[in-house]
Write an enzyme that holds these catalytic residues in place. Structure first.
Site, mmCIF file in Angstrom:
data_model
loop_
_atom_site.group_PDB
_atom_site.id
_atom_site.type_symbol
_atom_site.label_atom_id
_atom_site.label_comp_id
_atom_site.label_asym_id
_atom_site.label_seq_id
_atom_site.Cartn_x
_atom_site.Cartn_y
_atom_site.Cartn_z
ATOM 1 N N TYR A 10 32.107 15.046 34.973
ATOM 2 C CA TYR A 10 32.875 15.405 33.780
ATOM 3 C C TYR A 10 32.606 16.880 33.485
ATOM 4 C CZ TYR A 10 35.962 13.805 30.093
ATOM 5 O OH TYR A 10 37.072 13.600 29.294
ATOM 6 N N HIS A 64 28.586 23.550 33.300
ATOM 7 C CA HIS A 64 28.361 23.271 34.719
ATOM 8 C C HIS A 64 28.859 24.442 35.574
ATOM 9 C CE1 HIS A 64 28.903 18.977 33.145
ATOM 10 N NE2 HIS A 64 27.688 18.955 33.633
ATOM 11 N N VAL A 114 25.697 27.383 27.705
ATOM 12 C CA VAL A 114 27.058 27.851 27.437
ATOM 13 C C VAL A 114 27.582 27.102 26.208
ATOM 14 C CG1 VAL A 114 29.408 28.014 28.349
ATOM 15 C CG2 VAL A 114 27.447 28.357 29.867
ATOM 16 N N ARG A 116 29.231 14.804 26.676
ATOM 17 C CA ARG A 116 29.256 13.832 25.576
ATOM 18 C C ARG A 116 30.064 14.333 24.370
ATOM 19 N NH1 ARG A 116 23.744 12.534 27.514
ATOM 20 N NH2 ARG A 116 23.780 10.364 28.191
HETATM 21 P P1 AMP Z 1 24.775 16.850 33.132
HETATM 22 O O1 AMP Z 1 26.016 16.676 33.940
HETATM 23 O O2 AMP Z 1 24.993 16.792 31.653
HETATM 24 O O3 AMP Z 1 23.625 15.988 33.621
HETATM 25 O O4 AMP Z 1 24.290 18.336 33.380
HETATM 26 C C1 AMP Z 1 24.150 18.868 34.674
HETATM 27 C C2 AMP Z 1 23.519 20.241 34.590
HETATM 28 O O5 AMP Z 1 24.337 21.086 33.782
HETATM 29 C C3 AMP Z 1 22.128 20.216 33.926
HETATM 30 O O6 AMP Z 1 21.277 21.134 34.593
HETATM 31 C C4 AMP Z 1 22.437 20.685 32.517
HETATM 32 O O7 AMP Z 1 21.344 21.322 31.895
HETATM 33 C C5 AMP Z 1 23.560 21.667 32.773
HETATM 34 N N1 AMP Z 1 24.345 21.872 31.553
HETATM 35 C C6 AMP Z 1 24.928 20.915 30.788
HETATM 36 N N2 AMP Z 1 25.526 21.467 29.709
HETATM 37 C C7 AMP Z 1 25.305 22.801 29.787
HETATM 38 C C8 AMP Z 1 25.645 23.937 28.979
HETATM 39 N N3 AMP Z 1 26.345 23.789 27.851
HETATM 40 N N4 AMP Z 1 25.227 25.152 29.368
HETATM 41 C C9 AMP Z 1 24.508 25.303 30.507
HETATM 42 N N5 AMP Z 1 24.152 24.298 31.329
HETATM 43 C C10 AMP Z 1 24.539 23.063 30.973
#
Ligand code: AMP
Length: 281
Positions: free
Chosen positions: A32, A37, A176, A187
């Site tokens: 998602y 990301h 970000v 989420r």
């Molecule tokens: P997730 O898909 O939520 O498990 O996140 C995958 C990676 O993206 C993890 O290393 C998170 O810390 C990073 N991530 C998620 N949201 C953000 C954001 N807003 N800014 C920077 N990195 C992010």
């Protein structure tokens, strides 16, 4: 762009890429995909000859009653976004590929999970450390990029890499945010418009704490009380935790005398959101 689901096929591919002398950069995600990301993907792109994005909603990091079943998914759109960003490989294993019948090996850190999110999500970091270690063994990256949005996760991974001698460079990229300050998160898709408005209080309270510290405030208790007040002014918001902590050990601090991590988790309706900032006096 290649899409690989079989871990053995991924390992073979990674071996060939390594033999050709190219650097492998891994960005682990649960899909998602959003701009947060993408910033990690861009960083990996700058530093690697082969960028692998893993997309896997990891069941072992969800506790009972959490949102595993409803976690937002859109694989086709994730592929389109990744292709545009110049990703070389999407690795998207099935649950039974990573956790086949009889699976029983987990990685558990002693101390870092006792704080912050680990308190209300007791199995979370055991699941995170385990799946990331598995991804490291399957994708064989030279470097892996994580977001500081999940600060505790980043610290857990860094610690695991040191403790278990993984020969992998870990990069942590800044959070970000949307233009109004809301930290991007998959989420956020759960939030109704009025809930999204309430969700701004997370970033708002971190910014307010920054101003308080710049104004000379040193009491963690007063920083936390101000944040609780700002957040609970929203009827749909309930605080899981708000902490002022040592940025390395994640242990609570009482007085701010150097850089501190202010981290919080808040439920807006049923949606649990996290945010954090490192604040300096
Ligand atoms: P997730 O898909 O939520 O498990 O996140 C995958 C990676 O993206 C993890 O290393 C998170 O810390 C990073 N991530 C998620 N949201 C953000 C954001 N807003 N800014 C920077 N990195 C992010």
């Amino acid at each position: 762009m290649d899409i690989i689901t079989d871990p053995k096929a991924m390992q073979r591919h990674a071996g060939q890429v390594r033999d050709s002398g190219r650097i492998i950069g891994l960005v682990p995600t649960m899909g998602y995909l959003h701009e947060g990301h993408l910033s990690l993907i861009r960083r990996a792109r700058e530093l690697s000859g082969c960028v692998v994005v893993s997309i896997f909603v990891n069941p072992t990091q969800f506790g009972p009653g959490e949102d595993l079943a409803s976690y937002p998914r859109d694989f086709a759109n994730d592929c389109a976004i990744s292709e545009r960003a110049g990703v070389d490989v999407i690795f998207s294993p099935r649950e039974t590929d990573l956790y086949p019948e009889g699976y029983q090996t987990f990685i558990q850190l002693d101390k870092l999970p006792l704080h912050l999110c680990g308190r209300s999500r007791p199995v979370h970091f055991r699941g995170v450390a385990t799946v990331v270690a598995k991804l490291f063994n399957i994708v064989k990256p030279h470097l892996a990029v994580f977001g500081r949005k999940d600060y505790q996760q980043l610290m857990v991974i860094r610690r695991m890499v040191r403790d278990l001698d993984f020969d992998i460079r870990i990069l942590g990229e800044p959070t970000v945010r949307e233009s109004d300050g809301l930290a991007m998160s998959s989420r956020n898709a759960y939030l109704a418009p009025d809930q999204r408005e309430s969700a701004l209080s997370l970033h708002g309270s971190l910014e307010a704490a920054r101003r308080m510290i710049q104004g000379g405030e040193t009491s963690a208790a007063r920083l936390i009380a101000a944040a609780v007040q700002r957040i609970t002014a929203h009827p749909q918001a309930s605080v899981d935790y708000i902490a002022v902590a040592d940025p390395e050990t994640l242990e609570d601090v009482e007085a701010v005398s150097g850089p501190v991590l202010m981290a919080l988790a808040v439920k807006i309706g049923k949606t649990r959101l996290i945010d954090n900032m490192v604040l300096e006096p």
